[in-house]
Each structure stands twice: as structure tokens, then as C-alpha cells.
Design a protein around this motif. Structure first.
Motif, PDB file in Angstrom:
ATOM      1  N   GLU A 197      74.992  25.160  35.847  1.00  0.00           N
ATOM      2  CA  GLU A 197      73.705  25.735  36.242  1.00  0.00           C
ATOM      3  C   GLU A 197      72.552  25.128  35.444  1.00  0.00           C
ATOM      4  OE1 GLU A 197      74.215  29.877  35.727  1.00  0.00           O
ATOM      5  OE2 GLU A 197      75.253  30.184  37.649  1.00  0.00           O
ATOM      6  N   GLU A 198      72.768  24.943  34.136  1.00  0.00           N
ATOM      7  CA  GLU A 198      71.734  24.331  33.314  1.00  0.00           C
ATOM      8  C   GLU A 198      71.466  22.891  33.735  1.00  0.00           C
ATOM      9  OE1 GLU A 198      73.136  24.740  29.366  1.00  0.00           O
ATOM     10  OE2 GLU A 198      72.811  26.930  29.271  1.00  0.00           O
ATOM     11  N   ALA A 199      72.537  22.166  34.016  1.00  0.00           N
ATOM     12  CA  ALA A 199      72.358  20.781  34.455  1.00  0.00           C
ATOM     13  C   ALA A 199      71.630  20.727  35.793  1.00  0.00           C
ATOM     14  CB  ALA A 199      73.722  20.092  34.562  1.00  0.00           C
ATOM     15  N   PHE A 200      71.962  21.643  36.681  1.00  0.00           N
ATOM     16  CA  PHE A 200      71.315  21.672  37.990  1.00  0.00           C
ATOM     17  C   PHE A 200      69.834  22.052  37.865  1.00  0.00           C
ATOM     18  CE2 PHE A 200      70.208  24.052  41.896  1.00  0.00           C
ATOM     19  CZ  PHE A 200      70.337  23.012  42.816  1.00  0.00           C
ATOM     20  N   GLU A 202      77.745  26.290  47.714  1.00  0.00           N
ATOM     21  CA  GLU A 202      79.109  25.749  47.672  1.00  0.00           C
ATOM     22  C   GLU A 202      79.629  25.712  46.246  1.00  0.00           C
ATOM     23  OE1 GLU A 202      81.586  21.758  49.045  1.00  0.00           O
ATOM     24  OE2 GLU A 202      79.419  21.936  49.419  1.00  0.00           O
ATOM     25  N   LYS A 203      78.768  25.327  45.292  1.00  0.00           N
ATOM     26  CA  LYS A 203      79.174  25.279  43.879  1.00  0.00           C
ATOM     27  C   LYS A 203      79.517  26.670  43.359  1.00  0.00           C
ATOM     28  CE  LYS A 203      75.937  24.865  40.896  1.00  0.00           C
ATOM     29  NZ  LYS A 203      76.126  26.174  40.255  1.00  0.00           N
ATOM     30  N   THR A 204      78.654  27.661  43.718  1.00  0.00           N
ATOM     31  CA  THR A 204      78.886  29.032  43.274  1.00  0.00           C
ATOM     32  C   THR A 204      80.197  29.575  43.831  1.00  0.00           C
ATOM     33  OG1 THR A 204      76.513  29.372  43.231  1.00  0.00           O
ATOM     34  CG2 THR A 204      77.891  31.343  43.171  1.00  0.00           C
ATOM     35  N   ARG A 205      80.476  29.234  45.091  1.00  0.00           N
ATOM     36  CA  ARG A 205      81.730  29.707  45.701  1.00  0.00           C
ATOM     37  C   ARG A 205      82.941  29.111  44.990  1.00  0.00           C
ATOM     38  NH1 ARG A 205      84.512  27.340  49.613  1.00  0.00           N
ATOM     39  NH2 ARG A 205      82.757  25.967  50.154  1.00  0.00           N
ATOM     40  N   GLU A 233      69.902  21.269  49.051  1.00  0.00           N
ATOM     41  CA  GLU A 233      70.186  21.718  47.696  1.00  0.00           C
ATOM     42  C   GLU A 233      70.697  23.160  47.688  1.00  0.00           C
ATOM     43  OE1 GLU A 233      70.218  20.295  44.783  1.00  0.00           O
ATOM     44  OE2 GLU A 233      69.772  18.334  45.621  1.00  0.00           O
ATOM     45  N   GLU A 234      70.113  23.991  48.543  1.00  0.00           N
ATOM     46  CA  GLU A 234      70.560  25.388  48.611  1.00  0.00           C
ATOM     47  C   GLU A 234      72.015  25.472  49.080  1.00  0.00           C
ATOM     48  OE1 GLU A 234      69.299  29.572  50.840  1.00  0.00           O
ATOM     49  OE2 GLU A 234      68.121  27.740  51.140  1.00  0.00           O
ATOM     50  N   LYS A 235      72.325  24.655  50.065  1.00  0.00           N
ATOM     51  CA  LYS A 235      73.701  24.634  50.554  1.00  0.00           C
ATOM     52  C   LYS A 235      74.656  24.151  49.469  1.00  0.00           C
ATOM     53  CE  LYS A 235      76.556  22.684  54.220  1.00  0.00           C
ATOM     54  NZ  LYS A 235      76.591  21.780  55.408  1.00  0.00           N
ATOM     55  N   LYS A 236      74.214  23.151  48.703  1.00  0.00           N
ATOM     56  CA  LYS A 236      75.052  22.628  47.613  1.00  0.00           C
ATOM     57  C   LYS A 236      75.270  23.675  46.530  1.00  0.00           C
ATOM     58  CE  LYS A 236      75.249  18.878  44.245  1.00  0.00           C
ATOM     59  NZ  LYS A 236      74.556  17.688  43.708  1.00  0.00           N
ATOM     60  N   GLN A 285      66.471  19.802  38.820  1.00  0.00           N
ATOM     61  CA  GLN A 285      65.425  20.269  39.726  1.00  0.00           C
ATOM     62  C   GLN A 285      64.044  20.129  39.087  1.00  0.00           C
ATOM     63  OE1 GLN A 285      66.445  24.263  40.959  1.00  0.00           O
ATOM     64  NE2 GLN A 285      67.011  23.527  43.006  1.00  0.00           N
ATOM     65  N   THR A 286      63.925  20.437  37.794  1.00  0.00           N
ATOM     66  CA  THR A 286      62.647  20.350  37.093  1.00  0.00           C
ATOM     67  C   THR A 286      62.144  18.918  37.040  1.00  0.00           C
ATOM     68  OG1 THR A 286      63.288  22.250  35.762  1.00  0.00           O
ATOM     69  CG2 THR A 286      61.468  20.909  34.951  1.00  0.00           C
ATOM     70  N   SER A 287      63.063  17.990  36.801  1.00  0.00           N
ATOM     71  CA  SER A 287      62.653  16.594  36.687  1.00  0.00           C
ATOM     72  C   SER A 287      62.235  16.004  38.036  1.00  0.00           C
ATOM     73  CB  SER A 287      63.779  15.766  36.073  1.00  0.00           C
ATOM     74  OG  SER A 287      64.921  15.833  36.912  1.00  0.00           O
ATOM     75  N   GLN A 288      62.838  16.481  39.086  1.00  0.00           N
ATOM     76  CA  GLN A 288      62.540  15.925  40.401  1.00  0.00           C
ATOM     77  C   GLN A 288      61.253  16.486  40.998  1.00  0.00           C
ATOM     78  OE1 GLN A 288      65.973  16.599  42.785  1.00  0.00           O
ATOM     79  NE2 GLN A 288      67.258  15.113  41.681  1.00  0.00           N
ATOM     80  N   GLY A 289      60.854  17.706  40.602  1.00  0.00           N
ATOM     81  CA  GLY A 289      59.620  18.300  41.133  1.00  0.00           C
ATOM     82  C   GLY A 289      59.831  18.881  42.505  1.00  0.00           C
TER      83      GLY A 289
END
Length: 496
Positions: A70-73, A97-100, A91-94, A77-81
Motif C-alpha cells: 500500500e505504501e509503495a502504491f 485485485e491486489k486487496t482481494r 488503477e482502481e481495478k488493480k 500515485q503521488t509521484s505520477q500526479g
């Protein structure tokens, strides 16, 4: 006094304090080396504690991995803007899927997914098992009929017990891919749940509960035997071969070395020893753990009777263990470790925790452990003699024929005489083999020496063959040098 001290010294290598047979947690029940010295109840408690600890550690690991992802994700997101709407949906779908996936990992390590839970057993039991339709053996069919007839006397309680037992067998059919330890735990859980339900709900007296549990064990283990006895996924067979090899190597151990208080010259004692060996060997032919325990108990009682007849007084525990070790060495029971493991894993735990069955079984485990660790000090031998006996170079000296009592058994005398002859033949054969090897070496050295001498002579004085100066003329060839000689005589023909 010296004899008594020597006897005490001999016992020092074999004696096991009776307190050492009990559970090391101090609950008062018998322990077992397979359970690291705990009884069945305490071992299961320790096992569950260790398992819960492992589950907790796995849970914490899963949470830590989730936080790191989660921290890496979030940092990415912050760096990409700001991103486009389409990319945001991706990204939401990804993320979903990661949470599942993380949630699935948590569920895998959670206690609720524990194999053998009652809910899972019931669900698995609903599916039809192909094993039900297979043709049962004669023994399985007989045991099933006996079990049904036995439960008929308990009416409604018997019906409930039969239903639970069938559901358990159905569930075990789908658990054959599990490790043998997990299958053992499921079986022990079933024993415990059925016994508690009969005592709390059915109000069945403890003595009747014990009889019912014996019949349940007989019914289910007759059906499960070929799947759970010495399975290929364990090293039981390897241990069996190691123990058999060890016992064969110790064939030279005598009753005197173990301080066995048994006189096999007495016919009644000799018969008891034979019966004890027969019982311990017969254990492998039984399919039910309780029947295997019964063989061990019968063997032990024959040992106590043999000691009692020899000493003309009741046998003690200190006399029993060395004699049991001697019986095991003499009988070399087949698949000994597999049988011990099978009893440990699938026997009704109440039988192993207390009573004479539990006591005798614990002593058998101690006897096997002693045999595996037996050394020169245990038998009061020098290391040199012990190594020679183990390698088969020699054997302990037997009792001389002139020292036998007049009432000694002729068969025993002849046996020791034959053993002496075999020992002498073995020594003679070893001497002949050593001399033959020495002679072979001498012949090889002599051949090499002769070949070297011949080679030296040939190199020093090489052989030269000179061609002849003049070739020899044939007898009937023309003689050029002596042409003045008269011609050879010609045959003359005369008219008669």
C-alpha cells in the motif's frame, strides 16, 4: 558384595526410572518419545500452541506485506500526479485485485481455514464417496456388521454415533492428500468430540463410553488401515529398515550382558519366551491399534511370568525392561517403527495415557530407543570388543559344555555347541582368506619381479640374428664348380 555391585553396574546402562515414563509436564499420564516426552493430551495442547503461534506469525507477515504494498502504491500515485479517467479506473481495478489477493492470503493463514473443522467435514460428507461402492474385504464386512449390531443396543444414541462415524469416514476420504500428522489430528479430534458428546448429551457412563470408543476405533481403523499405515509420504519404512538392520547387527548380545533375570533352561520359562516373541511379532498382522496394543500387553505378561518363574518371586519394573529389550532383539519384529507410529497416531488416546496398555507401550518405546542408542558402555564392554562384535569378527564366548548342569535342555546345549563351531569356522575362514590374499600378493610381486629381470637382461644384451653368408644349394641342382664328376647313374632295363 562384589557381585551385587557388578550387577548394579550392569543395570546402570539399562535402568529407566519409572518417573521418566510419565509425561514431562507432570500431569501424571504416561509420556511417549514420539510426543517428545508428553502424553497425548499435553502433546496436543503444545501442538496447538505452536500452530497458533505459527498462524499469528503468518498473519503478521501478511499484514506487513500488505502495508508495504500500500505504501509503495501510494508513493507511486503521488509521484505520477493526476492521471486520466481511463487510467484511474485501471488503477482502481488493480487496487481491488491486489486487496482481494491479500485478503485471500489472510484467509489462508487464519484459524478459520483449519483443516478438519467440523463444518468442512459436514460439507465434504455430502459429496458421494466412490469408496463406499467398492467391494469391501471379508474382515471389513465382518467388522461393519459387528459394529452395527453393537450400536443397536444403544437405540437413539447408537444411531447418532453411527451417523457421526459415517460422516467422519466420508470426510477422511477427501483428506488422503493431507499429511499423516494432519490425518492423525482429525482422528484424535473425532475421538475427543464423540466421547465428550456421549458424556454430556447422552449421559453415557464412563465405562460404557470406553467400550463404545473401542468399537468406534475398530470400525474406522479397519477401513482406514491401508491408507494410513506406513504411508509413502513418511519415512516410516526407512526407520523400519534401520531398526531391523540394527537388531541384526546386535544378534550377539547375550542375556547376561543385559542382566536379564530369565533362565531359558527351565522349560516353562523357555515356553514363555517363545510366546512373548510370538506375540510381539504377531502385532504386525493386526489392523486395529487396540489389537496391536493387546499383542504388546500379552507379550509383556509372558515376560513377567518368565521372570516370576525364574526368580520364584514377583517381577519388578527393573527386571521387565531389560527382558523386553532382549525379547525385541531376539524376535526382531517386522515393521516395528511403523507399528509404533501407527498406534501413536490413531489409537484412542485414553489407552496410551494410562492403564497397563499405556505402561507396556511406553516401555516398548523405551526399549526401541535403547536399542537404537546401545553402545559399549551400556553393555559394560570395551569399545574394542564392542566394535569387533558389531563387525562380526568374533562373538562372545559361549558357556562351555562341561559347565552345564545335568538337567540342562539338550537342545540348548546343542545350540550353543553349534554356535561355537560356527564361530570357530568363521575364524578359520577369516585366516584362510587373509592367507589367500597374502599368497595372491606374493604371486603378483614374484611375476612382476621376473618380468623386470627379463626386461633388464634383454635391454643389457639384445639378441641379434645375422643372415647366412651363402644360401644352401639343393641336392639335385646343377653343380657348376664340380662339373667333372660323372653323371648320375641311370636306371637300366634288362630283358628277362
Amino acid at each position: 558384595m562384589v557381585k551385587k555391585m557388578s550387577l548394579k553396574s550392569e543395570r546402570r546402562g539399562i535402568h529407566v526410572d519409572q518417573s521418566e515414563l510419565l509425561c514431562k509436564k507432570g500431569c501424571g499420564y504416561y509420556g511417549n518419545p514420539a510426543w517428545q516426552g508428553f502424553c497425548s493430551k499435553c502433546w496436543r495442547e503444545e501442538y496447538h500452541k505452536a500452530r497458533q503461534k505459527q498462524i499469528q506469525e503468518d498473519w503478521e507477515l501478511a499484514e506487513r506485506l500488505q502495508r508495504e504494498e500500500e505504501e509503495a502504491f501510494a508513493s507511486s500515485q503521488t509521484s505520477q500526479g493526476a492521471q486520466s479517467l481511463t487510467f484511474s479506473k485501471f488503477e482502481e481495478k488493480k487496487t481491488n485485485e491486489k486487496t482481494r489477493k491479500v485478503t485471500t492470503v489472510k484467509k489462508f493463514f487464519s484459524a478459520s481455514s483449519r483443516v478438519g473443522s467440523k463444518k468442512a467435514e459436514i460439507q465434504e460428507a455430502k459429496a458421494p464417496s466412490p469408496s463406499i461402492n467398492r467391494q469391501t474385504s471379508i474382515e471389513t464386512d465382518r467388522v461393519s456388521k459387528e459394529f452395527i449390531e453393537f450400536l443397536k443396543t444403544f437405540h437413539k444414541t447408537g444411531q447418532e454415533i453411527y451417523k457421526q462415524t459415517k460422516m467422519f469416514l466420508e470426510a477422511m476420504h477427501y483428506k488422503r492428500d493431507l499429511s499423516i500428522e494432519e490425518q492423525s489430528e482429525c482422528t484424535q479430534d473425532f475421538y475427543q468430540n464423540v466421547a465428550e458428546r456421549m458424556q454430556t448429551r447422552g449421559k453415557v457412563p464412563p465405562e460404557r463410553v470406553e467400550k463404545i470408543m473401542d468399537q468406534i476405533e475398530k470400525y474406522i481403523m479397519t477401513r482406514l488401515y491401508k491408507y494410513v499405515f506406513c504411508p509413502e509420504t513418511t519415512d516410516d519404512e526407512k526407520k523400519d529398515l534401520a531398526v531391523q538392520k540394527r537388531i541384526r547387527a546386535l544378534h550377539w548380545v547375550t542375556p547376561q550382558m543385559l542382566c536379564v533375570p530369565v533362565n531359558e533352561e527351565i522349560p516353562e520359562v523357555s515356553d514363555m519366551v517363545v510366546k512373548a516373541i510370538t506375540d510381539i511379532i504377531e502385532m504386525d498382522s493386526k489392523r486395529v491399534p487396540r489389537d496391536k496394543l493387546a499383542c504388546i500387553t500379552k507379550c509383556s505378561k509372558h515376560i513377567f511370568n518368565a521372570i516370576k518363574i525364574t526368580k520364584d518371586e514377583p517381577a519388578s519394573a527393573d527386571d521387565f525392561l531389560p527382558t523386553l529389550i532382549y525379547i525385541v532383539l531376539k524376535g526382531n519384529p517386522p515393521r516395528l517403527q511403523s507399528n509404533i507410529q501407527y498406534i501413536t497416531r490413531f489409537c484412542n488416546p485414553s489407552r496410551l495415557m494410562s492403564g497397563e496398555d499405556g505402561y507396556y507401550f511406553t516401555n516398548l518405546c523405551c526399549a526401541v530407543t535403547f536399542i537404537e542408542k546401545l553402545d559399549a558402555q551400556s553393555l559394560n564392554l570395551s569399545q574394542e570388543d564392542f566394535d569387533r562384535y558389531m563387525s562380526g569378527q568374533t562373538s562372545p564366548r559361549k558357556q562351555e559344555s562341561e559347565n552345564w548342569s545335568p538337567d540342562a535342555c539338550l537342545g540348548v546345549k546343542q545350540m550353543y555347541k553349534n554356535l561355537d563351531l560356527l564361530s570357530q569356522l568363521n575364524e578359520r575362514q577369516e585366516r584362510i582368506m587373509n592367507e589367500a590374499k597374502k599368497l595372491e600378493k606374493d604371486l603378483i610381486d614374484w611375476t612382476d619381479g621376473i618380468a623386470k629381470k627379463v626386461q633388464d637382461i634383454v635391454e643389457k644384451c639384445p639378441l641379434e640374428i645375422k643372415p647366412p653368408n651363402q644360401s644352401l644349394a639343393a641336392i639335385d641342382s646343377e653343380n657348376v664348380e664340380n662339373d667333372k664328376l660323372p653323371p648320375p647313374l641311370q636306371p637300366q632295363v634288362y630283358a628277362g
